[in-house]
Design a protein around this motif. Sequence first.
Motif, PDB file in Angstrom:
ATOM      1  N   ARG A  54     -18.058 -90.081 -45.193  1.00  0.00           N
ATOM      2  CA  ARG A  54     -19.401 -90.401 -43.944  1.00  0.00           C
ATOM      3  C   ARG A  54     -18.558 -90.741 -42.813  1.00  0.00           C
ATOM      4  O   ARG A  54     -17.443 -91.288 -42.657  1.00  0.00           O
ATOM      5  N   ASP A  55     -19.245 -90.316 -42.272  1.00  0.00           N
ATOM      6  CA  ASP A  55     -18.906 -90.308 -40.458  1.00  0.00           C
ATOM      7  C   ASP A  55     -19.404 -91.256 -39.837  1.00  0.00           C
ATOM      8  O   ASP A  55     -20.909 -91.875 -40.216  1.00  0.00           O
ATOM      9  N   CYS A  56     -17.927 -92.282 -39.682  1.00  0.00           N
ATOM     10  CA  CYS A  56     -17.886 -93.823 -38.947  1.00  0.00           C
ATOM     11  C   CYS A  56     -19.582 -93.092 -37.313  1.00  0.00           C
ATOM     12  O   CYS A  56     -19.747 -94.958 -37.691  1.00  0.00           O
ATOM     13  N   PRO A 103     -24.433 -92.223 -38.853  1.00  0.00           N
ATOM     14  CA  PRO A 103     -25.076 -92.404 -40.730  1.00  0.00           C
ATOM     15  C   PRO A 103     -25.395 -91.728 -41.477  1.00  0.00           C
ATOM     16  O   PRO A 103     -26.426 -91.910 -42.708  1.00  0.00           O
ATOM     17  N   LEU A 109      -9.005 -94.498 -42.241  1.00  0.00           N
ATOM     18  CA  LEU A 109      -9.576 -94.247 -41.526  1.00  0.00           C
ATOM     19  C   LEU A 109      -9.674 -92.189 -41.446  1.00  0.00           C
ATOM     20  O   LEU A 109      -7.724 -92.189 -40.346  1.00  0.00           O
ATOM     21  N   THR A 158      -9.631 -88.796 -38.879  1.00  0.00           N
ATOM     22  CA  THR A 158     -10.125 -88.293 -37.813  1.00  0.00           C
ATOM     23  C   THR A 158      -9.620 -86.775 -37.710  1.00  0.00           C
ATOM     24  O   THR A 158      -8.996 -86.122 -38.586  1.00  0.00           O
ATOM     25  N   ASP A 217      -6.148 -97.521 -40.374  1.00  0.00           N
ATOM     26  CA  ASP A 217      -8.164 -98.318 -40.416  1.00  0.00           C
ATOM     27  C   ASP A 217      -8.014 -98.249 -38.593  1.00  0.00           C
ATOM     28  O   ASP A 217      -7.048 -97.433 -38.306  1.00  0.00           O
ATOM     29  N   GLU A 218      -9.270 -98.960 -37.979  1.00  0.00           N
ATOM     30  CA  GLU A 218      -9.551 -99.001 -36.665  1.00  0.00           C
ATOM     31  C   GLU A 218      -8.681 -99.261 -36.247  1.00  0.00           C
ATOM     32  O   GLU A 218      -8.290 -99.045 -35.443  1.00  0.00           O
ATOM     33  N   SER A 239     -14.097 -86.657 -34.604  1.00  0.00           N
ATOM     34  CA  SER A 239     -14.721 -87.192 -35.511  1.00  0.00           C
ATOM     35  C   SER A 239     -14.793 -88.185 -36.399  1.00  0.00           C
ATOM     36  O   SER A 239     -13.047 -88.128 -36.627  1.00  0.00           O
ATOM     37  N   ARG A 240     -14.178 -89.559 -36.631  1.00  0.00           N
ATOM     38  CA  ARG A 240     -14.332 -90.984 -36.746  1.00  0.00           C
ATOM     39  C   ARG A 240     -14.294 -90.719 -38.880  1.00  0.00           C
ATOM     40  O   ARG A 240     -16.009 -90.999 -38.683  1.00  0.00           O
ATOM     41  N   LEU A 241     -14.005 -90.788 -39.781  1.00  0.00           N
ATOM     42  CA  LEU A 241     -14.669 -90.804 -40.356  1.00  0.00           C
ATOM     43  C   LEU A 241     -13.892 -91.662 -42.442  1.00  0.00           C
ATOM     44  O   LEU A 241     -12.725 -91.380 -42.080  1.00  0.00           O
ATOM     45  N   THR A 242     -14.360 -92.625 -43.561  1.00  0.00           N
ATOM     46  CA  THR A 242     -14.004 -92.578 -43.909  1.00  0.00           C
ATOM     47  C   THR A 242     -14.308 -92.312 -45.433  1.00  0.00           C
ATOM     48  O   THR A 242     -15.141 -91.072 -45.382  1.00  0.00           O
TER      49      THR A 242
END
Length: 240
Positions: A46-48, A51, A124, A126, A192-193, A228-231
């Motif tokens: 998922r792209d943080c 949405p 997390l 990137t 994590d963040e 991009s930050r992704l989970t």
Amino acid sequence: MKPHAVYELRRYRLHPGGRERLIDLFDREFVDPQEALGMRVEGEFRDCGDPDAFVWVRSFADMETRTEALAAFYSGPVWKEHGSLANETMLNSDNVLLLKPVAGTQPFARKLAREKEARSTKGLVTVNICSLAPGMEDRFAAFFIAEALPILEEAGARIEAAFVTERSANAFPRLPVREGETVFVWFEMHEDEDGLSRHQERLSNDVRWTSEVFPRMDSQCWRRIEVSRLTPTSRSLCTL
């Protein structure tokens, strides 16, 4: 397991509210059939920051087996039954980079030996995309491995993968890819963040990074490095 040589970084734009429907369908119906045909779903994310974006990576042993596996899957019974439901969630699915590992590296190596274990959604990720002038990818990759990667790792990042453009022709035009581009891409894993923030702070305080390495990287890119930050989803191999 023999390392794969060809990778796709796929980024889909979805209709509002479609991401969870696509992820549920993807994990339930599409992962195992693709892997049964020799593909490997390396990561789903998922792209943080968006949405309505779904990002995933799949790999192939080589370009010939890529063509054969894609033809088998997209003409097979699973896609015939469920493909229309997937397509209904998407605005577009052609933002795709065809990549190969940087020489001497094995992408996502930490997870390959554990791929049969339970997967998790921890971490997390990137993904960093550098757009380069034609023919510059090998020089940029050598500089990154020698100069940038050690500093990134010292600052707390786990480098999961590093790629350059795969220049072979796309022999399965039913699935378009972005052609005529030269890119260098790397994946970082953070706890994590807060972990990412600590990493960024360490880099900002490292004079080697701020005064030498990053300015040299940035000067070789045609535009600002895209981050991009992704989970990870629960079926992703690329997790903490």
